[in-house]
Structures are given as C-alpha cells and as structure tokens.
Design an enzyme around this catalytic site. Sequence first.
Site, short mmCIF file in Angstrom:
data_model
loop_
_atom_site.label_atom_id
_atom_site.label_comp_id
_atom_site.label_asym_id
_atom_site.label_seq_id
_atom_site.Cartn_x
_atom_site.Cartn_y
_atom_site.Cartn_z
N HIS A 1 17.87 -21.28 6.10
CA HIS A 1 16.79 -20.21 5.73
C HIS A 1 15.37 -20.95 5.77
CE1 HIS A 1 19.27 -16.96 5.02
NE2 HIS A 1 20.33 -17.88 4.34
N LYS B 1 5.31 -9.92 -1.06
CA LYS B 1 6.33 -11.11 -0.83
C LYS B 1 6.01 -12.07 -1.64
CE LYS B 1 4.16 -11.35 3.29
NZ LYS B 1 5.48 -11.35 4.24
N ARG B 2 6.84 -13.13 -1.71
CA ARG B 2 6.59 -14.28 -3.10
C ARG B 2 5.29 -14.92 -2.61
NH1 ARG B 2 10.70 -15.99 -6.88
NH2 ARG B 2 9.53 -17.87 -6.99
N LYS C 1 2.56 -18.48 3.27
CA LYS C 1 2.36 -17.15 3.54
C LYS C 1 1.01 -16.71 3.85
CE LYS C 1 6.87 -16.38 1.45
NZ LYS C 1 7.80 -15.56 2.28
N THR D 1 11.96 -10.52 6.08
CA THR D 1 12.60 -9.24 6.20
C THR D 1 11.84 -8.10 5.74
OG1 THR D 1 13.73 -9.89 4.28
CG2 THR D 1 14.80 -10.43 6.23
N LYS E 1 11.43 -4.32 7.11
CA LYS E 1 11.35 -2.67 6.17
C LYS E 1 10.02 -2.14 6.30
CE LYS E 1 13.77 -5.93 3.02
NZ LYS E 1 13.76 -6.91 1.96
C1 26V Z 1 12.28 -22.90 -1.32
C2 26V Z 1 11.49 -23.90 -1.67
C3 26V Z 1 12.00 -24.90 -2.37
C4 26V Z 1 10.76 -26.05 -2.75
C5 26V Z 1 9.41 -25.95 -1.88
C6 26V Z 1 8.94 -24.74 -1.42
C7 26V Z 1 10.13 -23.79 -1.02
C8 26V Z 1 9.70 -22.56 -0.55
C9 26V Z 1 10.73 -21.90 -0.10
C10 26V Z 1 12.04 -21.89 -0.48
C11 26V Z 1 12.86 -21.01 0.06
C12 26V Z 1 13.99 -21.21 1.21
C13 26V Z 1 15.03 -20.35 1.41
C14 26V Z 1 14.44 -19.01 1.58
O1 26V Z 1 14.20 -18.29 0.57
N1 26V Z 1 14.11 -18.81 2.82
C15 26V Z 1 13.75 -17.10 3.15
O2 26V Z 1 14.84 -16.61 3.80
C16 26V Z 1 14.77 -15.51 4.21
C17 26V Z 1 16.18 -14.95 4.71
O3 26V Z 1 16.51 -15.43 5.73
C18 26V Z 1 13.59 -15.43 5.39
O4 26V Z 1 13.35 -14.02 5.91
C19 26V Z 1 12.35 -16.13 4.85
O5 26V Z 1 11.57 -16.17 6.03
C20 26V Z 1 12.52 -17.22 4.38
O6 26V Z 1 11.55 -17.93 3.64
#
Ligand code: 26V
Length: 806
Positions: A362, A545-546, A551, A652, A656
């Site tokens: 992801h 969004k986060r 972003k 996502t 929406k």
């Molecule tokens: C994790 C981390 C860990 C430390 C560094 C910064 C950071 C940034 C993001 C994440 C999350 C990664 C996994 C995640 O939530 N991905 C999201 O998954 C969604 C569903 O597939 C997708 O629509 C998003 O674009 C994606 O960011």
Amino acid sequence: MDLRNGVELRSLGNTPDEFRQDMLSNLYYRRGTTVESASAQDAYETLALTVRDRLAERRARTAAAQYESNPRWVYYLSAEYLLGPQLEQNLLYSGTSEAAHKALEACGFKPEEIAALDVEPGLGNGGLGRLAACLLDSLATLDIPAVGYGIRYDLGIFRQEFQDGRQIERPDDWAFQGDPWEFPAPDDVQTVGFYGHVDERDGRKVWQPGEVVLGEPSHLLVPGYGTTTVNIVRLWRARAHQASFDLTRFSAGQYAEAVQDAVRAENISKVLYPDDSTAAGRELRLKQQYFLVSCSLRDIVRRFRLRNSDWDAFGSKTAIQLNDTHPVLAIPELMRLLVDEEGLDWDHAWSLVRQTFNYTCHTLLPEALETWPVDMLGRLLPRHLEIIYLINAGLLEEVRSRFPGDIDRVRRMSLIQETPERLVRMANLAVTGTTMTNGVAELHTQLLTSTVLRDFHDLWPSRFANVTNGVSPRRFVRLASPGISALISSGLGHDRWLTDLSLLSGLEALTGDASFREQWREVKRSAKAALGLGDPGALMDVMIKRFHEYKRQQLKLLHVITLYQRIKAGGYDGVPRTVLFGGKAAPAYQAAKNIIHLINAVAAAVNADPAAAGLLRVAFPANYNITLAEHIIPAADLSEQISMAGKEASGTGNMKLTLNGALTIGTLDGANIEIRDRVGADNFFLFGLDAPAALALRSGPYQPRDHYHADDELRAALDAIRSGAFGGVGHDVAASLLDRDEYLTLADYRSYVDAQAGVDAAWRDQDHWTTMSILNTARAGFFSSDRTVTDYLDRIWHATPVRVEG
Ligand code: 26V
C-alpha cells in the site's frame, strides 16, 4: 429456518409491530429496565440488539450454507479496520430502518438522538483500514465466504482536539459503554507464545516460549447488501493468563507488582499504533503483529479441520490476504505450524504456504517499508528468525542461479539488510512467501515493479498484479448521501446501481435534462446546508485525508493565503469559497503538526476579517473520522487530490468524492489517473508535474528558492507567513519549504493556482458545472469495491460465491 443439524429456528418478523415487540423484550430481558426508566443509552443498546438479532439470524443461515459447501475461504488479515458507525448500516442492510424509527418514536425517543450515540470503532489510521472495511462489505455482498481477522484495540485512533490551533491527542476509549455489536467468544481463546528458546526433540525443532498470552476473540457481523449473506470480522483481544496475577504479592500489599505481568500481557491490544514519521522499532508493535498472526492462523487451521483432514488441501481451501506487511509474520508462523508441529517436510510446507498467501502493498514511500531489527525479532520469536534465515537461503540460492555473479542484486534482495543494526525486510519476505503481490492502482503497481520491488519483478514477473482500490457504494453513497441516492434512483428508475455501480452510466443521458440538473444542484446545496460550515451557495473545496507532507496540505494552504491576499489587495475576482480541511497527523510527526497549526492560524485570520466575509472561509473541524467523512463528502464540490506525483499509492477519498459529484483538482498520481481517464479530461482539473518529471526534478539540484524569487504571489504568501502575519505561526513550515521542499510544493504552486482559476471559471457557469458533476458520478462506477473484490477473485483469490437461501 432449518439449520445444519435440522433444528428449526423461529424467523424474526420485520413489521413495525413485531420490531417494537422485540425491542420491548430486549429492553426488559437483556437491558433489565423498563420503558418508563429507560435512558437514551438504554434505548440505543436495545435498538442495536434488536437489529443485531435480525442479522444474527442471517448469520446462522450463512454459517450453515458455507459449512455445507466446504468452499475455498478468503481470509483477510489486517492490523486495521475502520468499520465506521454500525447502526445505520445494519438498519439499512437488515431492512429495518423504518420499523426502528417507528418503534423509537412509539417509546418517546428521537431517532436522530439515538443514532448519535452510535460510536464508530476507530480501529485504523486511514485509507488502509477503511479499504479493509470496504472489501469486507463487498465480499459479503458478493456472497464470498470470508472472514476478516484483526485486533480489538481498547483504544482506537486518538481523538484529535485543537488547543490554540495545535493538535492535541486524547485517548479514544470507544467501547467505554460496551459495544452492543460484538459477540465475545471466550471459549475460542488461543494461546500465543513469546520469547524463550528453541529445543530439538527427535529431529524436530520445538519452540519453548518464555511467556504466554491469551487471545480472546469477539466478532462483529458483516452483512452483505441485497443478499442473505452475513460474514464476520473476528477481532482478538489480549488477556492475561490467570497465573500471571500474583496473589501472594497482592496479599502482601504489593498491588502494582501483583498485576504487572497481567498488565504487560493485556497491553498487547491496548492501543492502535498511529503510523509514524519514522518506522518505529517498538517491540510492543512487533508483539501486536505476531499476536494477530498467531491467533488468526490457529483459528484458520481449526476451521479448516472442521471439514478437511488432509494438509494437501489446505492451499486450495484457503486464501489468506496480507494487508500490507503488518501480518507478514504469518508466513514463518505457518511454516512453523506445518513443519515443527505437523511434521510436514520443508518443501511440502513451503509450497502450501506460498499457495495460501497473497500480499497487498500500500505504499511507495521507502520509509514506510517495514523492517525489524534481527536482534529484537530473534529475542521475541527465536524460531521464526531461524525460519526466516532458511527462507532467505532458498531465496538467495534462486537469485544466484538466475543472476550469477550479481552480488549487488543478492545484497538488495536478501531478507536481511546488512546495516550495522541488521534488519529483517518484511516486504521482501512478503513477496517471497506468497503467490501474488499486488499494488493498489495502475501507476502504483507500475512504480512498484520498476522501483521498490524491481529486483523481485525481474526474478518473478508473473507474481505481480494490479488491483485498483474501490469503495463501498452502500456506505459512501447510499448511507452518506441519502439525497443524492434518492435522486440517482429516481433518475435511473431503479436502485440496482447499489450492487452494480457501472449502472451509474445511465445518468449520462440525464445531463441533458434541465430539471434533473436543477434537482442535482439542489441536493448538493442541501448537503452543504446540512453540514453547516459556511454558506451553501459557496464552492465547497474539500481536502480530507491524513496529514502528510507528501499529500501537500501545505500547497492547498499556500493557495488559500494567495486568495486571501488577492482579497486584501482589492478587486478579488474569484468565486466565493469555503475551504474545508479534515485529518489527523501522527503524534510524533512534527512537520505535519506544524502544518495543522498554521492552517488553524490562517483560518482564524481569514474568518475574522470582514474583508473576506462572503468570499473566503476556512473550516477545519477537528477529529476527522468516518462519521465526519459521511457528512462532508456529500457536501463537497471540489475534491483536492494534490499529492506529489509518484507518492500516493492510490487514494480512496478521491473515489468517494467523485462518486458524490465532486470535481477533482489533482495531480497525475495514484488512482487520480484512472479517475481522470474515466470521467474525461474536460471534467477534471489537472495540474503539476507528473511522476517522471517529479522524479527527475528531485534527483537533480532542486532549488525551491528559484520559484520563490520568480513568482510574486508565491513570494508574498511565504513572506506573510515569515513576517508573522498569522499570529507568528508557521516559521517552521515556511523554512522547510524554502530550504528543502522535499515534495516539490513550490515547483507545483503556479500550475496549481492557475488550475484553481480554471475551477473558478467553471463554477461561474453553474449549469455546466452541474453537468460535469453528474458526469463525474455517472462515469465513476468502476471505483466500487465490488469491482475491486471481483478483480481480487479473478486475479488472486480464485474463490467462488456460496449463495445463502433468504
Ligand atoms: C506509513 C508510514 C510509516 C512511516 C513513514 C510515513 C508513513 C506514511 C504512510 C504510511 C502508511 C502506509 C500504508 C497506507 O496506509 N497506505 C495507503 O493505503 C491506501 C489503501 O490502499 C491507499 O489508498 C493510500 O494511497 C495509501 O497511502
């Protein structure tokens, strides 16, 4: 109802009268109170039980039919689920909304007030957790035998508050009042080991854990829409062994010491980890991951054995999806179960393991790819580390024989990163131990296979597939936007679009109907009025969004400042806008928190300035979550999807918002590309560098200050921040943009601001805007999670439906 053993079950009635009767008996017999003394909370819990009973009945039929057909099961392993509020969904899916309203009113309660007591379980961070919930919804709707496995965190994603504009995190004790939707099953408890050492007995390895913790499951019902199927999501909660309570110490008055072991055990499911700015190496998180994996695999094996006796059938009866790398320890854990506990030989076990698992990646951010220190993993899970080494030996042998002499490649692909602190690379393990690895949008999969996982793609090209994400039309159109849903159904003359979203294409023909366009405009307007943030006549410009620098909320903010400065300079020629931000920053992610602080400071200045009244307003409601999303999304006119190209895996929220008739302003990133391809370039506001251009710029000597000097409006916006115009807030944000600008905000600023002028121009022709809005909805049917699940079924799971008699 005739169940498996031939025992009959009385069917519950759904007439208002029957529903009210059942509510009353639940109030008396399960809540232990009376109508006269019932509180609103009593009414809520009673209603929940009455609705849940309807679904439980369908659940019983589903379990019987699924057991009978001994199908290939889909198991979704995910550390996160953002299920959203359950009441309205379960009312809709059980067809009892009307009966429930009447029953509540008959007992003197206001339905909206009761619905407001429904607390969403915030067991996830963002897109990844919500995707898991949408996929479960679609699996049930498509009648696929499936179980979601997760962790029942006591505290979900923190509650966000603002104090002087700064984000403050508060604990989210979501189940404080108890959770009426849950079925605890303490009899299905599992035992999970940690630490200890590995012995050898009769040529077999035996792990002797040094600590054991119990995993107690409870499940929530996951109903399908328009079908009888009700699947479940099973969530594990850590419980201390009775023996970990030290009665002797307690009797001696050492209260804290008496419970310390028990507290340590139960801490495993205490709190959801927020994704962090740095991949954190906290042992508790690794424990959580193994806890989820160990409990779930034992449960999966138990369920397999109900109908099967031969391990050879395991892979063909079981498809386990690993949602990102969080549950990837399932690979060595299943090897351990098969080899050490069941006595299968290594190669046989490995082929079953690979057949069973698939992995979804992801992210593209290198810093988000999980690794664990070898030392920590070896201490916590000594046998798993041995197994990981054995898997690595097999992998590296294959790499060497395919690419002889390519030592660099061997080093890159190894499951062990040979840095001073040696690390286990979880994504490499995931690709190695599965049949398929998928990305979540076309561009994402392309970039994965050409960059982050390129070496693996070279070795095993057929292991990679794309499955573009999707969202549940039930939750994000029907439940979030009853108004637009009713209009769609009346326009199309049916509501079958709820289970076949491609039928939205029928709306295209209605763009020529002036009265339909007028109704569409009215529905959007009343959603804005209901949201109550700003003038419903203004353009509702939404970024939800986060918070993460990639972003680029900071880019949106620079645009807001520019609009404000144009207003202050007089002669503003833009349209009235409400700019709405929503989202949380990870507690340790200081740069993101600085952006939040600055947005609130700019909002305070703009909203207090009479010069901006009626032209520009900035709203930032705190604690963005699914509940809030369902109010904001239907009200949006403009969807901000402005990440630096090549960074957002899919998105996502973009889907929406499009489905709810918002037009997108966006970069060529993630699923934006697929949205634009479908809705048409004329109905999408494109700007900015594409992924190759962004990459090229990043890899050269990029000078953000060149843009600052070359663009008067950009310079004015940054100077305003630097001069303290917003209460002295934002120096750090400005400095980071001028000095590093890691995500090319300044490089994309002019293109973005100009594209926003195009938005204003389009908004001025309201009738044309409405046509574009309808076309966005009409052409976005592809983004249903039903289609996503169908793609997973065809490309990855190869499971088939089991129909449950209604
Ligand atoms: C994790 C981390 C860990 C430390 C560094 C910064 C950071 C940034 C993001 C994440 C999350 C990664 C996994 C995640 O939530 N991905 C999201 O998954 C969604 C569903 O597939 C997708 O629509 C998003 O674009 C994606 O960011």
